[in-house]
Structure formats: C-alpha cells, structure tokens
Scaffold this motif. Structure first.
Motif, mmCIF file in Angstrom:
data_model
loop_
_atom_site.group_PDB
_atom_site.id
_atom_site.type_symbol
_atom_site.label_atom_id
_atom_site.label_comp_id
_atom_site.label_asym_id
_atom_site.label_seq_id
_atom_site.Cartn_x
_atom_site.Cartn_y
_atom_site.Cartn_z
ATOM 1 N N ILE A 166 0.853 -1.192 0.000
ATOM 2 C CA ILE A 166 0.000 0.000 0.000
ATOM 3 C C ILE A 166 0.886 1.237 0.000
ATOM 4 N N TRP A 167 0.555 2.169 -0.874
ATOM 5 C CA TRP A 167 1.278 3.443 -0.964
ATOM 6 C C TRP A 167 0.568 4.443 -0.065
ATOM 7 N N HIS A 168 1.165 4.765 1.065
ATOM 8 C CA HIS A 168 0.542 5.611 2.076
ATOM 9 C C HIS A 168 0.806 7.080 1.771
ATOM 10 N N ASP A 219 -3.883 10.055 3.722
ATOM 11 C CA ASP A 219 -4.026 10.403 5.132
ATOM 12 C C ASP A 219 -5.413 10.991 5.364
ATOM 13 N N PRO A 220 -5.905 10.979 6.599
ATOM 14 C CA PRO A 220 -7.230 11.568 6.845
ATOM 15 C C PRO A 220 -7.217 13.074 6.638
ATOM 16 N N HIS A 269 1.615 -11.196 10.602
ATOM 17 C CA HIS A 269 2.066 -10.485 9.408
ATOM 18 C C HIS A 269 3.432 -9.839 9.638
ATOM 19 N N ILE A 270 4.244 -9.927 8.620
ATOM 20 C CA ILE A 270 5.559 -9.277 8.613
ATOM 21 C C ILE A 270 5.520 -8.195 7.542
ATOM 22 N N GLY A 271 6.128 -7.058 7.828
ATOM 23 C CA GLY A 271 6.085 -5.954 6.883
ATOM 24 C C GLY A 271 7.385 -5.201 6.798
ATOM 25 N N CYS A 272 7.489 -4.408 5.735
ATOM 26 C CA CYS A 272 8.658 -3.548 5.548
ATOM 27 C C CYS A 272 8.215 -2.305 4.788
ATOM 28 N N SER A 273 8.740 -1.149 5.201
ATOM 29 C CA SER A 273 8.361 0.136 4.607
ATOM 30 C C SER A 273 9.571 0.799 3.988
ATOM 31 N N ASN A 279 3.751 8.970 0.153
ATOM 32 C CA ASN A 279 5.014 9.216 0.855
ATOM 33 C C ASN A 279 5.869 7.962 0.984
ATOM 34 N N TYR A 280 5.264 6.882 1.380
ATOM 35 C CA TYR A 280 6.030 5.648 1.561
ATOM 36 C C TYR A 280 5.137 4.459 1.230
ATOM 37 N N MET A 281 5.782 3.369 0.856
ATOM 38 C CA MET A 281 5.062 2.132 0.552
ATOM 39 C C MET A 281 5.373 1.114 1.635
ATOM 40 N N LYS A 282 4.321 0.437 2.089
ATOM 41 C CA LYS A 282 4.478 -0.614 3.083
ATOM 42 C C LYS A 282 3.937 -1.919 2.518
ATOM 43 N N CYS A 283 4.783 -2.945 2.519
ATOM 44 C CA CYS A 283 4.396 -4.269 2.048
ATOM 45 C C CYS A 283 4.326 -5.215 3.241
ATOM 46 N N THR A 284 3.268 -6.002 3.300
ATOM 47 C CA THR A 284 3.098 -6.993 4.356
ATOM 48 C C THR A 284 2.852 -8.352 3.733
#
Length: 422
Positions: free
Chosen positions: A130-132, A224-225, A177-181, A135-140
């Motif tokens: 997911i591209w947050h 973001d909200p 779940h394991i993730g990396c950003s 700004n940054y992408m987080k993969c889980t």
C-alpha cells in the motif's frame, strides 16, 4: 525448355505489377531467440530476423505468451514485459510479411524463463503493498508453510526512478504479518500511473523460495485523513470545511462525513460528491478547502463530526482503500450539559458533608459502644499516694468530732442539773 521458364517468369512479373508482391505462404522462423531478466521482474526477449526471408517482404513479428494472451504484431525484434517471475513464462515468436492477423506466420519459436529455485511452500503468501499518502510504501506478507519462525526476511524493490535495486531496512511485525516500509516520494507530477514497483521477498540465508510481486502505482493508494478546519450552522445546515491531505488533488478524492448526534442518538454518514466551497456562504479564500452542507442537524444538540477520504477512478485505479477517520470535532450543545456541570460541583460538596457527619457520628457511636476505661494509676494514687496528708486530715477530723460530742454532753448535763434543783 526455355519457353516454359520464360512464361513462368513473365507470369510472376505480372503478379508483382498487377496484384502486388507475391510472397510464399509462410516465412522462415526467427533465429537466435533468447531471454534475459533485468532489474527484478523485467523480462526481455530478443531474436534475429529469419534467414532466407524474401527481400520484398516487410517483416512483422507476431508474439504472444504460451497462453495465447497479449498478442502483439510489430516490426521490432525484441519484446519486454514486467511480470512476476513466480512461474515459468514462455514467449512464442513467429514472422510474417504483413501486419494482418489473417496472415499465416512462420513456425513459432518459443523461449521460457526458469521458475524460482526452492520449495514453493516456503515462499511468502498474501503479500500486499500500500502506498501511504504518496510518501512511503508498506508491504506486508505471511510466512510460507514450510518456513521456520526465525526466518530473516529481505525485501528488494526497484522502480524506474532508481538506478539500482534497493533493499528495504524498516521491518515490522504485526501479529502473524511481517512488513517492511520504504520511501516512495519521487513522483510529484502525478504521472505515476505509468510506473510500477517491482518487489522480491526472500531470506538472507536463501533457504526459502523467492516471491516476486509487481505493484502498479495507480492502485493501492491510501491517503491520510483530512483535517477539519471549521464547523458552523447556517440556514438550517451544518457547514463543514476541511483540508485535503497533502499531495492530493480535490478531484482525485472522494469523501465521507460522519455525524454522531447525542440526542436522539443517531449515526449518519454522508457521501460527498461535489465541493460546495464555491458557495458565497462559505466566504472567500477557500483554496485547498473542501466544503459540505449537512442537512437535518439540530444546533441545540451535541454533534460529533469526522471525515475520511479515498482515491477515486478519475485519477487512480483503486477506489477501495479509505483513509483513517479524521480527528473528531464537536459542535452544538448537549441538553444534559448543564445538569452534568451542576452535579459536578454539587456532588463533591454533598460527599464532603456526608463524610464529616459520618465521622462525627462514628466518634459519638464509638464513645457509647466503647466508653473510656478509668486509669487504675490515678485511683491508687488517690488512695495511697498521699497517705500522710490524708492521715493528718482524718486525725484532725476525729479530734474535732470528739470535742464536739463532749461539749454537747456537758451542756446537756448542766441543763439537767438546773431543772432538778428547781
């Protein structure tokens, strides 16, 4: 013997002039077909033109994958594609003299990539990126079935703005779940819909099977909200103003406004399809601000407002990832607020008075139930402590009493004697 040959040549010449060039039904196959992989998931096939092709033939090459999908006819002698390399991928290439699909191509030549090495059950599963907020992408992901709990995972990523493959360093764990950003802020001109991010997840010890994944940047974007700027009532409507999250255009987002009413207790969600900031009721200088008028909201009750946003299909492919709800803002008055405030001040006074009365009552009750016990020391001191003084006192008292009795007796005797003499 020469006459038939001349007639055949003349016939061929007439065909070329009158009916167009005459080509063989099929062309020779392409030669030297090879395949290579660049970056993480970029597969490139190259080949040479067929040998013995007619010089008058405008060669075209028909290419498609083994499942006969993504067919393409072009004059280039190469083809590239970004594709996850989790399975064997085969490309078939043939030559023909026309771009017409009905043209019979040459014999198809096939070249395949090799599948990843390792146990398929050891590869990670359910990977999601997911591209947050751009700004940054987080993969889980979830670990594979045939993996140990102490596996040290490594994530590599690449996109067209990078010169080389990068390794993700910011790992995290949320339950199973394991993730990396990793940072992803290089595309400021909103042209990212043409780009992909190539992902590969493996382990440091190279015991598990690598897993490849491609993320299209126009999808899986979570903003973001929004930030609520102001709330006010006007002409029977609740006017809501908020700011977009940074880096997002207003036309690229859809919104929901949630209003919770305290009395009666209601929960309403309104979809915002049109910006109302052009209305003069909202004032001027509303650049970068989104406005919405909520109907049917009573100003004499307490209302709690929250907003969330998601991307829409005007700018993105995915429209399912809502942002978190914004920080809540309150407006209106609660009918029970005055009572609550009054009770807030009265209750401590009542409690304090009750405590004082209770303490006094308990003290009195204690005296009744447990009366004070006399001090034996004082009693014995009175009885024996001052015996000398007390003895003298008693002696004096006895002498005085004795003297008083004797004098009384004497007086009585004299009076009796006087009466007798008379």
């Amino acid at each position: 013997m020469e006459r038939p040959g001349k007639l055949f040549g003349l016939w061929a010449l007439l065909l070329c002039v009158g009916g167009g060039a005459a080509y063989p039904e099929t062309q020779p196959p392409v030669t030297n077909l090879s395949v290579s992989v660049e970056n993480l998931c970029t597969v490139i096939w190259t080949w040479n033109p067929p040998e013995g092709a007619s010089p008058n033939c405008s060669l075209r090459y028909i290419t498609h994958f083994s499942n006969k999908q993504d067919k393409k006819i072009a004059p280039e002698t190469h083809r590239s594609m970004e594709v996850p390399l989790n399975e064997k991928i085969c490309l078939q290439v043939g030559s023909q003299c026309d771009s017409n699909e009905s043209e019979n191509p040459s014999i198809l030549v096939e070249k395949c990539t090799l599948p990843p090495i390792g146990d398929p059950e050891s590869a990670v599963t359910e990977i999601q990126c997911i591209w947050h907020n751009l700004n940054y992408m987080k993969c889980t992901w979830l670990p594979g079935r045939n993996t140990s709990s102490d596996t040290n995972y490594t994530l590599f990523y690449w996109h067209s703005s990078l010169r080389k493959i990068h390794k993700c360093e910011n790992f995290s764990r949320e339950g199973e779940h394991i993730g990396c950003s990793f940072a992803l802020t290089m595309l400021e001109d909103f042209s990212f819909e043409q780009y992909n991010v190539q992902i590969m997840v493996t382990d440091k010890e190279k015991k598990i099977r690598p897993f490849f994944h491609i993320v299209h940047l126009a999808s899986h974007v979570k903003p973001d909200p929004p930030r609520i700027k102001s709330l006010f009532f006007h002409n029977g409507y609740l006017h809501v103003q908020w700011e977009n999250p940074p880096k997002f255009l207003s036309r690229c987002l859809s919104y929901q406004v949630e209003v919770n009413n305290s009395q009666p207790v209601t929960h309403s969600i309104f979809s915002v399809d049109e910006d109302k900031c052009q209305n003069s009721e909202f004032g001027e200088n509303m650049e970068g601000t989104i406005c919405f008028m909520v109907p049917g909201i009573l100003p004499d009750t307490l209302n709690t407002v929250r907003i969330r946003a998601k991307t829409n299909k005007l700018c993105y492919e995915d429209d399912k990832l809502w942002s978190n709800w914004s920080q809540a803002m309150h407006i209106g008055e609660n009918a029970k607020t005055t009572l609550y405030i009054t009770m807030l001040f009265i209750l401590p006074v009542i409690v304090a008075a009750a405590i004082i009365i209770l303490l006094l009552y308990l003290k009195r009750l204690k005296i009744i139930i447990f009366p004070p016990i006399p001090d034996p020391g004082k009693i014995f001191k009175e009885m024996f402590g001052d015996q000398n003084d007390d003895t003298l006192h008693w002696k004096r008292y006895d002498i005085y009493e004795k003297q008083t009795k004797e004098e009384t007796d004497v007086v009585v005797l004299i009076e009796n004697l006087k009466k007798a003499s008379q």
